[in-house]
Design a protein around this motif. Sequence first.
Motif, PDB file in Angstrom:
ATOM      1  N   ASP A  99      71.066 127.926 176.570  1.00 51.15           N
ATOM      2  CA  ASP A  99      70.681 128.983 177.514  1.00 51.15           C
ATOM      3  C   ASP A  99      69.159 129.051 177.495  1.00 51.15           C
ATOM      4  N   CYS A 100      68.520 128.677 178.602  1.00 52.18           N
ATOM      5  CA  CYS A 100      67.061 128.564 178.612  1.00 52.18           C
ATOM      6  C   CYS A 100      66.361 129.917 178.499  1.00 52.18           C
ATOM      7  N   THR A 101      67.132 130.998 178.616  1.00 52.11           N
ATOM      8  CA  THR A 101      66.516 132.321 178.474  1.00 52.11           C
ATOM      9  C   THR A 101      66.468 132.770 177.019  1.00 52.11           C
ATOM     10  N   LYS A 128      70.953 127.738 183.112  1.00 52.77           N
ATOM     11  CA  LYS A 128      70.583 129.047 183.663  1.00 52.77           C
ATOM     12  C   LYS A 128      69.120 129.083 184.104  1.00 52.77           C
ATOM     13  N   LEU A 131      67.459 131.671 186.476  1.00 52.25           N
ATOM     14  CA  LEU A 131      66.957 132.968 186.022  1.00 52.25           C
ATOM     15  C   LEU A 131      65.461 132.933 185.713  1.00 52.25           C
ATOM     16  N   LEU A 132      64.858 131.736 185.803  1.00 52.54           N
ATOM     17  CA  LEU A 132      63.428 131.601 185.515  1.00 52.54           C
ATOM     18  C   LEU A 132      62.621 131.603 186.806  1.00 52.54           C
TER      19      LEU A 132
END
Length: 407
Positions: A99-101, A128, A131-132
């Motif tokens: 999850d890149c967040t 994800k 979301l960025l």
Amino acid sequence: MGLNDAPSGERIHIGFFGRRNAGKSSVVNAVTNQDLAVVSDTKGTTTDPVTKAMELLPLGPVVIIDTPGFDDEGELGELRVKKTKQILNRTDCAVLVTDCTLPLGDCEKQLISIFKEKNIPFIIAKNKADLLTDIPKEEGAVYVSAKEKTGIEELKNAVAKLTETDTMTMKLVGDLIKPDDMVVLVTPIDSAAPKGRLILPQQQAIRDVLEANACAVVVRETELSGVLGRIEKPALVITDSQAFARVSKDTPEDIPLTSFSILMARYKGFLDAAVKGVKAIDDLKDGDKVLISEGCTHHRQCGDIGSVKLPNWLKEYTGKNLEIVLSSGHGFPEELSDFALCIHCGGCMLGSKELTYRMKCACDADVPFTNYGIAIAYMKGILKRSIGVFPHLVKELEDHNGGQRTY
């Protein structure tokens, strides 16, 4: 053979790993462009490894493996993590879905450590990415969004680059012959093979011979002698190991002879170890445990080589009362220290990665490791002849023995 007809052992195995709820199964579905894995917002939806043989461009025939979350908890979770670790033993390329967040967690760092330890090439798919606001450039990572289907082509191209190896151009027999050579393939009608088909190594050998612009003559062991009397001298005779004794007797000494199983051991990367390990047969004692392992899961029939013929030949050769343990498919024992010897099939249905792992397990446990063809040739006294196409192995055999025994 079409891409979707390629056997599992010839396909690139791509494993998708990660912690729960990182969107791993969603990434798998996006990469395969189908609903291969069940997805849910609930953690731990993937409870067992899910595999799918398919064509995946630009790679070609592959096996996609979706694994349970590596951070699973509880007794059942431990079993799932154990299964995930087993999958790593047959993985040619790993995709770590994160999850890149969120920062990398302990389980993800552990997975990276295992990838490096097992020398598995890997790429990090940072999911994800939708979301960025800004997508950073990061070596060894691809930012993807399973939800928006972005970055997926980049991920597939990255995986393709990781899986480009010399093994893709390896030959079973093609490098041992030259154009216009004649090769005789002795292929008994095996009751264990599906009706109307040849077993995989026989099919692969025929294809290899044809691709080398040579001629393949296919014959049953009962007709070999007559055929050899009617054709020009062949460059090589390849036989099913079960017929080794008769074929060796019927094939003149000046014609090179080997077996499909021996060629497959070289193709899968463990021929040298198999020749070295076979000498342990002479050291077997009453009560010793011998593991006979097959990569396929066919229905065992009367006269089956693994469960009937090999145990009988071992008993006849050694004169010892041995304990025979059988394994098949992916059910290879994790603990080998109790065994005195492991005899493996040629491994045509297994990837080289998994066979190398099995060989390493035996080596780590100080258990000699050989294969069907080598063991049969050794017990029939024709090993030296059967590996004559590989001079370095003949020399090793002679150096070890000091010329005192006929193999």
